[in-house]
Design a protein around this motif. Sequence first.
Motif, PDB file in Angstrom:
ATOM      1  N   PRO A 255       0.826  -1.213   0.000  1.00 26.63           N
ATOM      2  CA  PRO A 255       0.000   0.000   0.000  1.00 26.63           C
ATOM      3  C   PRO A 255       0.856   1.258   0.000  1.00 26.63           C
ATOM      4  CG  PRO A 255       0.111  -0.936   2.207  1.00 26.63           C
ATOM      5  CD  PRO A 255       0.801  -1.921   1.295  1.00 26.63           C
ATOM      6  N   ALA A 256       0.277   2.336  -0.448  1.00 29.81           N
ATOM      7  CA  ALA A 256       0.961   3.616  -0.372  1.00 29.81           C
ATOM      8  C   ALA A 256       1.154   4.004   1.090  1.00 29.81           C
ATOM      9  CB  ALA A 256       0.160   4.693  -1.094  1.00 29.81           C
ATOM     10  N   PRO A 257       2.253   4.685   1.425  1.00 27.39           N
ATOM     11  CA  PRO A 257       2.475   5.072   2.823  1.00 27.39           C
ATOM     12  C   PRO A 257       1.417   6.052   3.303  1.00 27.39           C
ATOM     13  CG  PRO A 257       4.073   6.116   1.363  1.00 27.39           C
ATOM     14  CD  PRO A 257       3.336   5.113   0.535  1.00 27.39           C
ATOM     15  N   THR A 258       1.056   5.911   4.569  1.00 28.47           N
ATOM     16  CA  THR A 258       0.037   6.792   5.151  1.00 28.47           C
ATOM     17  C   THR A 258       0.646   7.948   5.937  1.00 28.47           C
ATOM     18  OG1 THR A 258      -0.118   5.353   7.088  1.00 28.47           O
ATOM     19  CG2 THR A 258      -1.652   4.932   5.283  1.00 28.47           C
ATOM     20  N   VAL A 259       1.932   7.841   6.270  1.00 28.46           N
ATOM     21  CA  VAL A 259       2.630   8.921   6.973  1.00 28.46           C
ATOM     22  C   VAL A 259       3.946   9.178   6.250  1.00 28.46           C
ATOM     23  CG1 VAL A 259       1.584   8.452   9.220  1.00 28.46           C
ATOM     24  CG2 VAL A 259       3.707   7.303   8.586  1.00 28.46           C
ATOM     25  N   PRO A 260       4.452  10.405   6.292  1.00 31.13           N
ATOM     26  CA  PRO A 260       5.712  10.696   5.614  1.00 31.13           C
ATOM     27  C   PRO A 260       6.890  10.038   6.317  1.00 31.13           C
ATOM     28  CG  PRO A 260       4.984  12.598   6.878  1.00 31.13           C
ATOM     29  CD  PRO A 260       3.864  11.597   6.925  1.00 31.13           C
ATOM     30  N   ARG A 261       7.944   9.837   5.565  1.00 30.26           N
ATOM     31  CA  ARG A 261       9.174   9.288   6.146  1.00 30.26           C
ATOM     32  C   ARG A 261       9.815  10.331   7.052  1.00 30.26           C
ATOM     33  NH1 ARG A 261      12.108   5.366   3.593  1.00 30.26           N
ATOM     34  NH2 ARG A 261      11.357   6.060   1.543  1.00 30.26           N
ATOM     35  N   PRO A 262      10.218   9.959   8.270  1.00 32.21           N
ATOM     36  CA  PRO A 262      10.899  10.928   9.145  1.00 32.21           C
ATOM     37  C   PRO A 262      12.201  11.423   8.514  1.00 32.21           C
ATOM     38  CG  PRO A 262      10.234   8.973  10.373  1.00 32.21           C
ATOM     39  CD  PRO A 262      10.048   8.655   8.929  1.00 32.21           C
ATOM     40  N   ALA A 263      12.561  12.644   8.818  1.00 30.38           N
ATOM     41  CA  ALA A 263      13.837  13.180   8.368  1.00 30.38           C
ATOM     42  C   ALA A 263      14.977  12.459   9.083  1.00 30.38           C
ATOM     43  CB  ALA A 263      13.900  14.672   8.658  1.00 30.38           C
ATOM     44  N   PRO A 264      16.173  12.444   8.493  1.00 28.93           N
ATOM     45  CA  PRO A 264      17.312  11.804   9.177  1.00 28.93           C
ATOM     46  C   PRO A 264      17.500  12.366  10.581  1.00 28.93           C
ATOM     47  CG  PRO A 264      17.892  12.349   6.923  1.00 28.93           C
ATOM     48  CD  PRO A 264      16.552  12.976   7.176  1.00 28.93           C
ATOM     49  N   GLY A 265      17.601  11.476  11.546  1.00 26.52           N
ATOM     50  CA  GLY A 265      17.806  11.884  12.925  1.00 26.52           C
ATOM     51  C   GLY A 265      16.550  12.198  13.692  1.00 26.52           C
ATOM     52  N   ALA A 266      15.418  12.302  13.005  1.00 22.25           N
ATOM     53  CA  ALA A 266      14.153  12.594  13.687  1.00 22.25           C
ATOM     54  C   ALA A 266      13.538  11.299  14.194  1.00 22.25           C
ATOM     55  CB  ALA A 266      13.196  13.296  12.734  1.00 22.25           C
ATOM     56  N   PRO A 267      12.757  11.358  15.273  1.00 22.13           N
ATOM     57  CA  PRO A 267      12.102  10.142  15.755  1.00 22.13           C
ATOM     58  C   PRO A 267      11.038   9.670  14.779  1.00 22.13           C
ATOM     59  CG  PRO A 267      11.314  12.071  16.951  1.00 22.13           C
ATOM     60  CD  PRO A 267      12.469  12.529  16.102  1.00 22.13           C
ATOM     61  N   ALA A 268      10.778   8.372  14.784  1.00 22.37           N
ATOM     62  CA  ALA A 268       9.741   7.814  13.922  1.00 22.37           C
ATOM     63  C   ALA A 268       8.396   8.447  14.261  1.00 22.37           C
ATOM     64  CB  ALA A 268       9.673   6.304  14.081  1.00 22.37           C
ATOM     65  N   SER A 269       7.578   8.691  13.223  1.00 23.10           N
ATOM     66  CA  SER A 269       6.316   9.397  13.424  1.00 23.10           C
ATOM     67  C   SER A 269       5.143   8.462  13.699  1.00 23.10           C
ATOM     68  CB  SER A 269       5.998  10.243  12.176  1.00 23.10           C
ATOM     69  OG  SER A 269       6.015   9.432  11.021  1.00 23.10           O
ATOM     70  N   SER A 270       5.376   7.155  13.714  1.00 22.73           N
ATOM     71  CA  SER A 270       4.311   6.202  14.031  1.00 22.73           C
ATOM     72  C   SER A 270       4.830   5.211  15.064  1.00 22.73           C
ATOM     73  CB  SER A 270       3.843   5.469  12.768  1.00 22.73           C
ATOM     74  OG  SER A 270       4.924   4.829  12.131  1.00 22.73           O
ATOM     75  N   PRO A 271       3.938   4.525  15.776  1.00 25.34           N
ATOM     76  CA  PRO A 271       4.368   3.639  16.856  1.00 25.34           C
ATOM     77  C   PRO A 271       5.230   2.490  16.353  1.00 25.34           C
ATOM     78  CG  PRO A 271       2.012   4.076  16.977  1.00 25.34           C
ATOM     79  CD  PRO A 271       2.480   4.613  15.658  1.00 25.34           C
ATOM     80  N   PRO A 272       6.010   1.884  17.241  1.00 26.06           N
ATOM     81  CA  PRO A 272       6.807   0.723  16.850  1.00 26.06           C
ATOM     82  C   PRO A 272       5.912  -0.407  16.348  1.00 26.06           C
ATOM     83  CG  PRO A 272       7.458   1.524  19.019  1.00 26.06           C
ATOM     84  CD  PRO A 272       6.196   2.235  18.650  1.00 26.06           C
ATOM     85  N   SER A 273       6.440  -1.211  15.447  1.00 22.70           N
ATOM     86  CA  SER A 273       5.710  -2.367  14.939  1.00 22.70           C
ATOM     87  C   SER A 273       6.724  -3.373  14.434  1.00 22.70           C
ATOM     88  CB  SER A 273       4.763  -1.954  13.807  1.00 22.70           C
ATOM     89  OG  SER A 273       5.511  -1.454  12.708  1.00 22.70           O
ATOM     90  N   LEU A 274       6.241  -4.540  14.067  1.00 20.02           N
ATOM     91  CA  LEU A 274       7.087  -5.568  13.467  1.00 20.02           C
ATOM     92  C   LEU A 274       6.442  -6.029  12.172  1.00 20.02           C
ATOM     93  CD1 LEU A 274       8.077  -7.798  16.527  1.00 20.02           C
ATOM     94  CD2 LEU A 274       9.435  -6.017  15.428  1.00 20.02           C
ATOM     95  N   ILE A 275       7.277  -6.433  11.229  1.00 17.29           N
ATOM     96  CA  ILE A 275       6.825  -7.001   9.971  1.00 17.29           C
ATOM     97  C   ILE A 275       7.250  -8.467   9.935  1.00 17.29           C
ATOM     98  CG2 ILE A 275       6.935  -6.851   7.461  1.00 17.29           C
ATOM     99  CD1 ILE A 275       5.684  -4.380   8.757  1.00 17.29           C
ATOM    100  N   LEU A 276       6.330  -9.329   9.550  1.00 20.07           N
ATOM    101  CA  LEU A 276       6.647 -10.729   9.312  1.00 20.07           C
ATOM    102  C   LEU A 276       6.611 -10.979   7.815  1.00 20.07           C
ATOM    103  CD1 LEU A 276       7.117 -13.649  10.407  1.00 20.07           C
ATOM    104  CD2 LEU A 276       4.629 -13.939  10.277  1.00 20.07           C
ATOM    105  N   ALA A 277       7.742 -11.442   7.269  1.00 19.08           N
ATOM    106  CA  ALA A 277       7.799 -11.873   5.871  1.00 19.08           C
ATOM    107  C   ALA A 277       7.885 -13.389   5.861  1.00 19.08           C
ATOM    108  CB  ALA A 277       9.008 -11.267   5.172  1.00 19.08           C
ATOM    109  N   THR A 278       6.928 -14.033   5.224  1.00 18.12           N
ATOM    110  CA  THR A 278       6.893 -15.481   5.122  1.00 18.12           C
ATOM    111  C   THR A 278       7.170 -15.862   3.674  1.00 18.12           C
ATOM    112  OG1 THR A 278       5.284 -15.649   6.909  1.00 18.12           O
ATOM    113  CG2 THR A 278       5.515 -17.558   5.464  1.00 18.12           C
ATOM    114  N   ILE A 279       8.225 -16.660   3.461  1.00 22.29           N
ATOM    115  CA  ILE A 279       8.656 -17.042   2.116  1.00 22.29           C
ATOM    116  C   ILE A 279       8.328 -18.513   1.905  1.00 22.29           C
ATOM    117  CG2 ILE A 279      10.571 -17.106   0.480  1.00 22.29           C
ATOM    118  CD1 ILE A 279      12.021 -15.060   2.254  1.00 22.29           C
ATOM    119  N   TRP A 280       7.446 -18.773   0.951  1.00 32.00           N
ATOM    120  CA  TRP A 280       7.110 -20.146   0.573  1.00 32.00           C
ATOM    121  C   TRP A 280       7.867 -20.513  -0.703  1.00 32.00           C
ATOM    122  CZ3 TRP A 280       1.560 -18.258   1.498  1.00 32.00           C
ATOM    123  CH2 TRP A 280       1.176 -18.541   2.812  1.00 32.00           C
ATOM    124  N   TYR A 281       8.492 -21.682  -0.689  1.00 35.46           N
ATOM    125  CA  TYR A 281       9.263 -22.178  -1.823  1.00 35.46           C
ATOM    126  C   TYR A 281       8.521 -23.339  -2.475  1.00 35.46           C
ATOM    127  CZ  TYR A 281      13.114 -19.602   0.369  1.00 35.46           C
ATOM    128  OH  TYR A 281      13.908 -18.626   0.922  1.00 35.46           O
TER     129      TYR A 281
END
Length: 245
Positions: free
Chosen positions: A111-137
């Motif tokens: 999906p298109a991003p919903t918040v802008p990318r933080p500037a270098p050195g700035a804190p992240a603008s959205s809460p912490p999260s984790l991504i799970l990538a599942t690779i099926w072969y």
Amino acid sequence: MEAVRCPVVELRQYTLHPGRRDVLIDLFDREFVEPQEAAGMSVLGQFRDLDDPDRFVWLRGFADMPRRAEALESFYGGPVWRAHRDKANATMIDSDDVLLLRPPSAQAGFPAPTVPRPAPGAPASSPPSLILATIWYAHDPFDTAFLDFFERRALPVLTATGAEPLAHLQSEHATNTFPALPVRTNEEVFVWFARFPDEAHLADHLNRLRHSRAWRDGVLPAFSKRWARTPQHLRLAPTDRSLLR
């Protein structure tokens, strides 16, 4: 890139020298994000692998294969990479673990991003999260019947067990248009990405999935007929400047 965001995607996994991951992430987030995007690619996300302290994982997307070649030639032949490549390369043992992927449908891409990318050195603008990538072969290509099965039968179970699906991609077998950067060829993979608030929610999802009768009896039998080897799970923590988070 609007109808299908990033029709070509690279999933890149780098093996780094011990203790050097944060050095590369600091350099990458500060120096390499905007210049790559200015060259014509999308830096989708960059991550720490929670299960390997010496692995850096990132995703970038392209409009098509010819423009991939143009963008990579522009960046890797340009002044930013030339100025910082020695420091970046000094962190790496291997950077050739790359899967070339494509969304199998317009709805399958990131999906298109919903918040802008933080500037270098700035804190992240959205809460912490984790991504799970599942690779099926698989032994054979993932066809439209499999995609239909995944979207009708697998995605509802994944969602019901606590995942927030983001995208699902499959192998892109087009000729590598920038051979200076190798990609893994002759593999059939299907990769799905999901978001979780934290490690506890991700662990709960995997536990619920293992005990799900709908998954065990309705989904896994169809997958297991295709598997060439055990699926791979990447638990990924976004860096401060990752758009995917």
